[in-house]
Design an enzyme around this catalytic site. Structure first.
Site, PDB file in Angstrom:
ATOM      1  N   SER B  45      13.787 -19.181 -29.504  1.00 42.94           N
ATOM      2  CA  SER B  45      14.623 -18.567 -28.479  1.00 42.94           C
ATOM      3  C   SER B  45      16.023 -19.112 -28.723  1.00 42.94           C
ATOM      4  CB  SER B  45      14.098 -18.971 -27.103  1.00 42.94           C
ATOM      5  OG  SER B  45      14.688 -18.187 -26.095  1.00 42.94           O
ATOM      6  N   GLU B  46      17.000 -18.236 -29.045  1.00 38.80           N
ATOM      7  CA  GLU B  46      18.263 -18.773 -29.569  1.00 38.80           C
ATOM      8  C   GLU B  46      19.089 -19.536 -28.532  1.00 38.80           C
ATOM      9  OE1 GLU B  46      17.590 -15.476 -29.589  1.00 38.80           O
ATOM     10  OE2 GLU B  46      19.379 -14.277 -29.128  1.00 38.80           O
ATOM     11  N   ASN B  47      18.714 -19.425 -27.254  1.00 38.41           N
ATOM     12  CA  ASN B  47      19.399 -20.256 -26.266  1.00 38.41           C
ATOM     13  C   ASN B  47      18.996 -21.722 -26.373  1.00 38.41           C
ATOM     14  OD1 ASN B  47      16.907 -19.100 -25.380  1.00 38.41           O
ATOM     15  ND2 ASN B  47      17.303 -19.843 -23.322  1.00 38.41           N
TER      16      ASN B  47
END
Lengths: 217, 217
Positions: B45-47
């Protein structure tokens, strides 16, 4: 050295026209109390550097709705229609930057680098006007450092020296932006005494944090 | 099964045990629901984490743990949280095996446009430019046409998110591979003829022998 200040003192540190970093990703890990106080104060003509502009009701989006920015630098504004409206109608300048590039520009500023070389965006309209540098046969875009006057960030836990710990996915832009602003103010959920955070789990060393605001949960 | 689920289920068959995968927002997010049980895929999840799990039960909900769309999720045992610099180091550095994204347009060179329609919709690229540049394989998962208007083109006319980036296009009509010679129709949904797929595609499809039947299991 006492880094603990109240929320009004924190907002005094942000002047009209300043460039500010705001931590958080769609409001997750954003300094919500500082944002609310800045909305109330109405400080104007700010330049925002943030991953996104939240939503009109959540996070940094409230400052957009209150028209406190003359310019916004972000990777994504799609969740806040007001940002798009202000951009389309020419009220606010918006510069869109790939997320991985934005964080590296901030890291460059804080870490003493003249910029970074990244392949992201090559061949697209985004690359127009940017310097291309070839290293060993591969092209990269030169992306320059991004500094700010003040960073407002959020952390789950801090000691009174400003050593910060973040829970879950709240580290996002908070950690890096703390290094690249003249003044970093961290709003913390839980404040403990110096020595009460295991040095092995400190995410942001306290030397990057000038002021602490005790935000509570 | 609805069209989106059909596409998501076919995409999920591409993964191999141990792959690190990043799913875009919308249809691509649904791919996680169809990963075969004998395959262990790690989602990023790129966050700021790897080890993305399913949606939480109400009592598990943690506002600090959301996906890149801001939706609450869980993390699986073995997960790791990090800041955005590390997250995009993972993405840009070629450590992500597959990224699955939607698109407004794709063309026969593997160019992709999926982040703006000038004058209409300018949400920003978020992490898409970095993912398209850095992931080892890029899969576009989308409906073959947008209410009849063609999306798989000879040449994209919207601003590009990345050039020469796409490896595979999965739609409800078939599976198309991007090769140096052009777009090869590898698999076809038996509900359609090759002529029908071609009629829904502006770029010329290369047919090598008989396309395989699109299988979901």
């Amino acid at each position: 050295m006492n880094k603990l200040i109240n929320i009004e003192q924190a907002i005094d540190l942000i002047k009209d026209g300043d460039t500010i970093f705001v931590g958080g990703f769609l409001g997750v890990g954003s300094p919500h109390r500082l944002i609310d106080a800045l909305v109330k104060r109405g400080t104007k003509n700010l330049i925002l550097i943030c991953n996104d502009t939240g939503t009109p009701e959540v996070g940094v989006g409230k400052l957009v709705v209150n028209k406190q920015f003359r310019k916004i630098i972000a990777s994504h504004i799609g969740t806040n229609k007001e940002t798009g409206r202000q951009m389309m109608e020419g009220e606010t300048e918006v510069e869109l930057v790939p997320q991985g590039t934005l964080i590296e520009q901030i890291r460059s500023a804080g870490y003493g680098l003249g910029g970074v070389l990244t392949p992201t965006g090559l061949g697209t309209e985004y690359a127009k006007g940017k310097q291309i540098i070839n290293v060993d046969g591969k092209d990269y875009l030169l992306e320059k450092p991004l500094f700010a006057d003040v960073a407002i960030i959020a952390a789950t836990k801090a000691d009174k020296f400003g050593n910060l710990f973040y829970h879950g996915a709240t580290r996002n832009f908070n950690n890096i932006t703390s290094s690249a602003a003249k003044i970093t103010i961290a709003e913390v959920e839980e404040l403990v005494e110096i020595g009460d955070i295991d040095p092995d789990i400190v995410h942001t060393p306290g030397i990057f944090v000038e002021y602490l605001v005790n935000g509570g949960k | 099964m609805d069209v989106k689920s059909f596409i998501a289920k076919r995409v999920a068959r591409e993964f191999k045990d141990g792959n690190l995968v990043n799913l875009g927002i919308g249809l691509p997010t649904m791919v996680a629901n169809y990963v075969p049980e004998n395959i262990n895929v790690i989602f990023q999840s790129e966050n700021g984490f790897i080890g993305l799990g399913p949606a939480p039960a109400p009592e598990q909900l943690d506002p600090a743990i959301t996906n890149a769309g801001g939706i609450p999720v869980t993390v699986k045992p073995g997960a790791a949280f990090f800041d955005s610099a590390t997250s995009f180091g993972i993405i840009r550095g070629g450590h992500v095996d597959y990224t699955v994204l939607g698109a407004l347009q794709v063309d026969e060179k593997g160019n992709i446009a999926n982040y703006m329609i000038p004058g209409k919709m300018v949400p920003g690229m978020g992490g898409a430019m970095d993912l398209l540049t850095g992931a080892k394989k890029v899969i576009v998962a989308m409906e073959h046409t947008a209410k009849g208007s063609l999306k798989i083109l000879k040449k994209c006319n919207l601003p590009l998110t990345a050039i020469n980036a796409v490896d595979l296009i999965v739609t409800e009509m078939g599976v198309i591979e991007v090769t140096p010679e052009g777009l090869v129709l590898k698999e076809i949904n038996p509900e359609y003829t090759v002529e029908q797929v071609q009629a829904a595609t502006e770029a010329t499809l290369i047919i090598k022998g008989k396309p395989e039947i699109m299988k979901l299991d």
